[in-house]
Write a protein that holds these residues in place. Structure first.
Motif, PDB file in Angstrom:
ATOM      1  N   ALA A   1       0.847  -1.191   0.000  1.00 20.61           N
ATOM      2  CA  ALA A   1       0.000   0.000   0.000  1.00 20.61           C
ATOM      3  C   ALA A   1       0.880   1.238   0.000  1.00 20.61           C
ATOM      4  O   ALA A   1       2.021   1.212   0.472  1.00 20.61           O
ATOM      5  N   ALA A   2       0.341   2.320  -0.550  1.00 22.89           N
ATOM      6  CA  ALA A   2       1.052   3.597  -0.568  1.00 22.89           C
ATOM      7  C   ALA A   2       0.059   4.730  -0.480  1.00 22.89           C
ATOM      8  O   ALA A   2      -1.060   4.632  -0.995  1.00 22.89           O
ATOM      9  N   GLN A   3       0.450   5.793   0.180  1.00 26.33           N
ATOM     10  CA  GLN A   3      -0.387   6.981   0.285  1.00 26.33           C
ATOM     11  C   GLN A   3       0.479   8.208   0.098  1.00 26.33           C
ATOM     12  O   GLN A   3       1.571   8.310   0.670  1.00 26.33           O
ATOM     13  N   VAL A   4       0.009   9.132  -0.726  1.00 27.94           N
ATOM     14  CA  VAL A   4       0.709  10.388  -0.986  1.00 27.94           C
ATOM     15  C   VAL A   4      -0.226  11.533  -0.657  1.00 27.94           C
ATOM     16  O   VAL A   4      -1.342  11.605  -1.177  1.00 27.94           O
ATOM     17  N   VAL A   5       0.204  12.421   0.240  1.00 30.59           N
ATOM     18  CA  VAL A   5      -0.564  13.612   0.587  1.00 30.59           C
ATOM     19  C   VAL A   5       0.361  14.813   0.411  1.00 30.59           C
ATOM     20  O   VAL A   5       1.295  15.002   1.189  1.00 30.59           O
ATOM     21  N   ALA A   6       0.130  15.598  -0.623  1.00 30.51           N
ATOM     22  CA  ALA A   6       0.984  16.735  -0.914  1.00 30.51           C
ATOM     23  C   ALA A   6       0.468  17.984  -0.218  1.00 30.51           C
ATOM     24  O   ALA A   6      -0.741  18.172  -0.058  1.00 30.51           O
ATOM     25  N   GLY A   7       1.410  18.840   0.202  1.00 28.80           N
ATOM     26  CA  GLY A   7       1.055  20.162   0.723  1.00 28.80           C
ATOM     27  C   GLY A   7       0.347  20.122   2.049  1.00 28.80           C
ATOM     28  O   GLY A   7       0.960  19.999   3.108  1.00 28.80           O
ATOM     29  N   VAL A   8      -0.973  20.235   2.015  1.00 29.77           N
ATOM     30  CA  VAL A   8      -1.778  20.323   3.238  1.00 29.77           C
ATOM     31  C   VAL A   8      -2.041  18.902   3.744  1.00 29.77           C
ATOM     32  O   VAL A   8      -3.081  18.311   3.486  1.00 29.77           O
ATOM     33  N   SER A   9      -1.086  18.339   4.440  1.00 25.50           N
ATOM     34  CA  SER A   9      -1.226  16.999   5.006  1.00 25.50           C
ATOM     35  C   SER A   9      -1.638  17.120   6.468  1.00 25.50           C
ATOM     36  O   SER A   9      -1.185  18.008   7.188  1.00 25.50           O
ATOM     37  N   PRO A  10      -2.520  16.235   6.963  1.00 20.78           N
ATOM     38  CA  PRO A  10      -2.959  16.295   8.362  1.00 20.78           C
ATOM     39  C   PRO A  10      -1.774  16.179   9.321  1.00 20.78           C
ATOM     40  O   PRO A  10      -0.775  15.528   9.005  1.00 20.78           O
TER      41      PRO A  10
END
Length: 698
Positions: free
Chosen positions: A114-123
């Protein structure tokens, strides 16, 4: 977003995978809005067709060229440590003056679950100490069965060959599980020669060999799960065409212990990690000759405690506390018989420490049937320190002062301990326009403290300074103990639409960064004596900077009948970055990029025709003497067919064998050392490659 409409598409089809990595917008609201979070999960655990970089590029991540398995991710125009990268939740630090062993080098595509990408405004719960975003990847998750006794669950063998670099990739995995226990192994081996460019010429010093192994054990009962993962990596060599040095050894081991327990009122997660690495740089190939050893030993220690609880009116509260400590020793052994590199060992970083202690709170809550909000705050206390250092010697050369010896004296006399208090805050608002459309606004204040090399790289000589830097530009770098943390004020606006036969998403982002860690020119040097052989001596410094950009993506199901599913997918991205004081460009800002793909699915047969266009790069960083690059386009074609338990993959990358220079590739120092008369040429990309993969699932 209507998940039922999306799930109607074949779950393993190219269109579904495209949507999975394109429309990854988390949603949490009341009964009228479903929570839908696609994290780019790789449906085939024995991928034979793509590398880790290719998988993440589908999720919007660019890469700055480095070694074959060590490229540095770029998000929103920012690279390296500005992005938080977590491997199975582990916070791993690049333990190298050139960042030759970044976190993503410790996992292969065949191991990915699995992979997750959150750019910029990440929690804030996703991770701190970053201003560009978060990449989180997992090697495997426990897979239990319904049997009370241990039974074989399955395994895989995979292989791939790529003609462009004579690369051979082999992967293997196996799972044994019961209702309470699960055992899983995943391993990979890769060997490649230097690749050829579109002119058929060898791109020197791009060969490598690597292997990665992960063994996991898990136990569970009705309310709790314990998972232990052991990892090991061995890279005997890896060429770095855009660095003065190469990797001649990288051995690492890791231990990851994770505990999860369900309570009536919430969920507890506790994680403890250790990762140690022994890293060596030098020279190993005739494609880039030299004599100079550099040794690094480093350890990451961390723990992570999290509590998640549903509170009033369907709100979810997340509380967490984290600790991370990085220790490193970086020394360059004396070279026998060398007047310059001896008689002492050059001590670059002596007992370097970087300690982070953090706490965060985050509340996610539906405000109305159509409005949702997430609000979080994080505090981090970061302390860095290093012990006294030494130069190779104190001798003068031809009457010239020994600048490294003098720099060592000044460094040892300075107050080296530094402390930073960092506050992050994130607000996200989401409005559900209707069942098919939504719009989201985000604002974040994010911080990153300097890394140890940015603060404590002290050498001022040409040889010493050119050993520092992960930018692939051929310049020399000097640290600054007085560096301030970076503070980014980022806002984003996202719109997504998900209809039965087509989907669309767009995002605009803007970041104002105070105390961005950039460079200032403090000198220059010319090893060749030719007009095109000039490089700069740079010192890390704080400047204010502005970055902004846009990303568009769309996917459409063209037809679905006896001839199979035909779909079309497209992406466009553009970014801009500059210093506020002089409006000059920041380094390695990607030019305009577009991609268009025609995809076909017929039963077990999947195919894709892909066209990529990258615009010219004319806005370049003058401090780093960055090269402009021309626009180019690439055509790739691939097909994959499943027969019983076998998967056969065929692909041709760069079908038209185009020659191009990589905009984020840096300069080819290997080519410069072979022929200095050509100056510092931009690193060329790979030419045509015929790829074939075969995997067997059992």
């Amino acid at each position: 977003m209507n998940y039922s409409r999306l799930s109607a598409i074949h779950p393993h089809s190219p269109l579904y995978l495209a949507l999975s990595v394109t429309l990854s917008f988390p949603i949490l609201a009341d009964d009228s809005i479903e929570r839908f979070e696609v994290v780019g999960e790789q449906h085939s655990h024995h991928n034979t067709a793509q590398s880790m970089n290719q998988l993440l590029q589908q999720m919007g991540v660019d890469f700055s060229a480095a070694g074959g398995v060590s490229a540095l991710p770029v998000m929103n125009g920012m690279m390296g440590d500005r992005i938080k990268v977590l491997i199975d939740g582990m916070d791993i630090t690049a333990a190298c003056a050139n960042q030759m062993n970044p976190p993503l080098s410790y996992i292969s595509a065949s191991q990915l679950s699995a992979a997750q990408v959150v750019a910029g405004v990440s929690p804030v719960s996703a991770g701190g100490d970053n201003i560009a975003g978060v990449i989180s990847v997992a090697a495997s998750a426990p897979m239990f069965s319904d049997d009370t006794s241990l039974r074989w669950q399955g395994g895989y063998l995979s292989s791939q060959y790529r003609s462009g670099s004579d690369a051979v990739v082999v992967g293997a995995g196996a799972t044994v599980a019961s209702k309470s226990w699960a055992f899983d192994y995943r391993g990979s081996y890769e060997d490649a020669n230097s690749y050829q460019d579109g002119h058929g010429d060898k791109v020197l010093d791009t060969l490598y060999r690597s292997q990665n192994h992960v063994l996991s054990t898990a136990w569970r009962d009705q309310v709790q799960t314990v998972t232990l993962k052991l990892s090991h990596q061995y890279i005997p060599f890896q060429g770095f065409a855009n660095q003065y040095m190469d990797m001649t050894n990288n051995r690492s081991s890791g231990v990851n212990l994770n505990y999860q327990r369900q309570f009536d009122t919430g969920e507890l997660q506790a994680r403890v990690n250790w990762h140690g690495v022994s890293h060596e740089m030098g020279f190993f190939t005739e494609e880039k000759l030299g004599v100079m050893p550099m040794n690094t030993d480093a350890d990451d220690y961390s723990y992570d405690l999290r509590w998640t609880q549903t509170v009033w009116e369907n709100a979810e509260l997340r509380l967490g506390q984290e600790y991370h400590e990085f220790r490193i020793d970086d020394s360059w052994p004396a070279v026998a018989g060398s007047a310059m590199m001896g008689p002492n060992d050059y001590i670059n970083i002596n007992n370097g420490k970087r300690q982070r202690i953090a706490a965060f709170a985050e509340l996610a809550k539906p405000l109305t049937p159509t409005w949702w909000m997430s609000l979080g705050a994080r505090f981090e206390h970061v302390v860095t320190n290093a012990d006294p250092v030494q130069s190779y010697n104190s001798m003068t050369m031809m009457g010239m002062p020994n600048v490294d010896y003098q720099a060592a004296l000044a460094f040892n006399a300075a107050e080296r301990k530094a402390s930073d208090n960092l506050w992050d805050a994130v607000l996200q608002l989401r409005y559900q326009i209707n069942e098919m459309q939504q719009i989201e606004f985000g604002f974040a204040v994010k911080n990153r403290a300097p890394n140890l090399y940015e603060r404590y790289s002290w050498g001022r000589g040409v040889m010493a300074s050119t050993m520092i830097g992960w930018f692939g530009d051929g310049n020399g770098y000097v640290g600054d103990i007085q560096l301030k943390p970076e503070t980014a004020y980022t806002s984003s606006l996202e719109y997504s639409a998900n209809f039965s036969r087509w989907q669309f998403s767009s995002s605009l982002w803007y970041s104002k960064v105070d105390d961005y860690i950039d460079t200032k020119v403090i000198g220059s040097f010319n090893r060749s004596g030719l007009d095109n052989g000039v490089r700069n001596l740079l010192q890390f410094t704080n400047v204010d900077a502005t970055l902004y950009g846009a990303n568009l993506s769309a996917a459409a199901l063209l037809s679905d009948g006896n001839a199979g599913e035909w779909s079309l997918r497209g992406k466009l991205s553009s970014s801009h970055g500059e210093r506020d004081t002089d409006n000059q460009p920041l380094y390695q800002i990607s030019p305009l990029k577009t991609e268009l793909a025609l995809e076909h699915q017929l039963g077990r047969w999947q195919s894709q025709l892909n066209w990529q266009f990258v615009g010219s790069k004319s806005r370049v960083d003058g401090n780093r003497l960055e090269n402009p690059t021309h626009s180019y386009h690439l055509v790739n074609v691939s097909t994959q067919f499943n027969v019983a338990d076998f998967t056969i993959s065929l692909a041709v990358e760069n079908l038209l064998d185009r020659y191009y220079q990589q905009p984020l590739g840096g300069v080819s120092l290997a080519e410069y050392r072979a022929d200095a008369s050509q100056g510092f040429q931009q690193l060329a990309g790979p030419g045509r490659s015929f790829n074939v993969g075969l995997s067997y699932q059992f």
